[in-house]
Design an enzyme around this catalytic site. Sequence first.
Site, PDB file in Angstrom:
ATOM      1  N   HIS A 151      -3.462  -5.809   1.914  1.00  0.00           N
ATOM      2  CA  HIS A 151      -2.837  -5.184   2.751  1.00  0.00           C
ATOM      3  C   HIS A 151      -2.623  -7.088   3.746  1.00  0.00           C
ATOM      4  O   HIS A 151      -3.096  -7.098   3.982  1.00  0.00           O
ATOM      5  CB  HIS A 151      -3.168  -4.631   3.846  1.00  0.00           C
ATOM      6  CG  HIS A 151      -3.058  -3.139   3.817  1.00  0.00           C
ATOM      7  ND1 HIS A 151      -2.201  -2.914   4.605  1.00  0.00           N
ATOM      8  CD2 HIS A 151      -4.049  -2.310   3.190  1.00  0.00           C
ATOM      9  CE1 HIS A 151      -2.566  -1.038   4.738  1.00  0.00           C
ATOM     10  NE2 HIS A 151      -3.365  -1.042   4.076  1.00  0.00           N
ATOM     11  N   CYS A 171       1.077  -1.184   0.572  1.00  0.00           N
ATOM     12  CA  CYS A 171      -0.164   0.235   0.349  1.00  0.00           C
ATOM     13  C   CYS A 171       0.780   1.133  -0.259  1.00  0.00           C
ATOM     14  O   CYS A 171       1.218   1.396  -0.968  1.00  0.00           O
ATOM     15  CB  CYS A 171      -0.800  -0.493   1.052  1.00  0.00           C
ATOM     16  SG  CYS A 171      -2.644   1.170   0.626  1.00  0.00           S
ATOM     17  N   GLU A 192      -0.696  -8.404   5.516  1.00  0.00           N
ATOM     18  CA  GLU A 192      -0.831  -8.560   6.668  1.00  0.00           C
ATOM     19  C   GLU A 192      -1.732  -8.337   8.080  1.00  0.00           C
ATOM     20  O   GLU A 192      -1.960  -8.743   8.822  1.00  0.00           O
ATOM     21  CB  GLU A 192       0.519  -7.803   7.279  1.00  0.00           C
ATOM     22  CG  GLU A 192      -0.381  -6.208   7.690  1.00  0.00           C
ATOM     23  CD  GLU A 192      -0.516  -5.350   6.427  1.00  0.00           C
ATOM     24  OE1 GLU A 192      -0.723  -5.923   5.002  1.00  0.00           O
ATOM     25  OE2 GLU A 192      -0.274  -3.934   6.505  1.00  0.00           O
TER      26      GLU A 192
HETATM   27  N1  GLN Z   1      -3.647   6.580   1.258  1.00  0.00           N
HETATM   28  C1  GLN Z   1      -2.344   6.441   1.856  1.00  0.00           C
HETATM   29  C2  GLN Z   1      -1.569   7.129   0.954  1.00  0.00           C
HETATM   30  O1  GLN Z   1      -1.968   7.682  -0.396  1.00  0.00           O
HETATM   31  C3  GLN Z   1      -2.159   4.572   2.033  1.00  0.00           C
HETATM   32  C4  GLN Z   1      -3.613   3.725   2.451  1.00  0.00           C
HETATM   33  C5  GLN Z   1      -1.974   2.802   3.188  1.00  0.00           C
HETATM   34  O2  GLN Z   1      -1.403   2.645   2.946  1.00  0.00           O
HETATM   35  N2  GLN Z   1      -3.257   1.702   3.788  1.00  0.00           N
HETATM   36  O3  GLN Z   1       0.084   6.898   1.503  1.00  0.00           O
END
Ligand code: GLN
Length: 192
Positions: free
Chosen positions: A169, A80, A171
């Site tokens: 995610h 992410c 994890e």
């Molecule tokens: N929206 C976050 C970003 O732009 C990422 C979201 C996440 O890691 N769950 O950094």
Amino acid sequence: MTLVGVLAVQGAFVEHEASLSRLGAECYEIRKAADLGRSPDALVIPGGESTVMGKLTRDLGMLDRLRGLIEDGTPVLGTCAGMILLARGVEGGITHLGTMPITVRRNAYGRQLGSFSAVSDFAGLGEIPLEFIRAPAVVSVGEGVETLAEVDGVPVAVRYGNQLVTAFHPELTDDLTVHRFLLGLIQRRIAF
Ligand code: GLN
């Protein structure tokens, strides 16, 4: 024993440590530049807020050393926000590590779909649960980037040599497929 360094300046790093510990890896938290000197076998860059994580790693003098470890072939999992940190192109944002030849769009799924669950095959290893939280989307990939999972035709897990990134995610679920894949990259390192 396999030693995994987990970037721990912000975000969901504890959950990665739990998943990797279940697979028998030893984890330690990377909080300052000196922590990068422990020669980890693999790295994790967790989810969180990419602008904050990018700024902190830069301010703490870790960005260049982290990039060096990755360019030297240390396997890395970015989830992410971690995917955003690794991406070479960030639409409407700045590049941080820029080691992964992909372009991403932050918060790509809009307000309504900010968080959602899905299922997809991962790397031909069977279906795994996918949890998305304000996830980025991969909008383009460079040569040599392999798609490992997709949702609605959009790549949500891709690999480039020693670098593995997911928009979701792993994890946050009990499934260990993605973390096991990361540890597998340590054995394959010589081949990259
Ligand atoms: N929206 C976050 C970003 O732009 C990422 C979201 C996440 O890691 N769950 O950094």
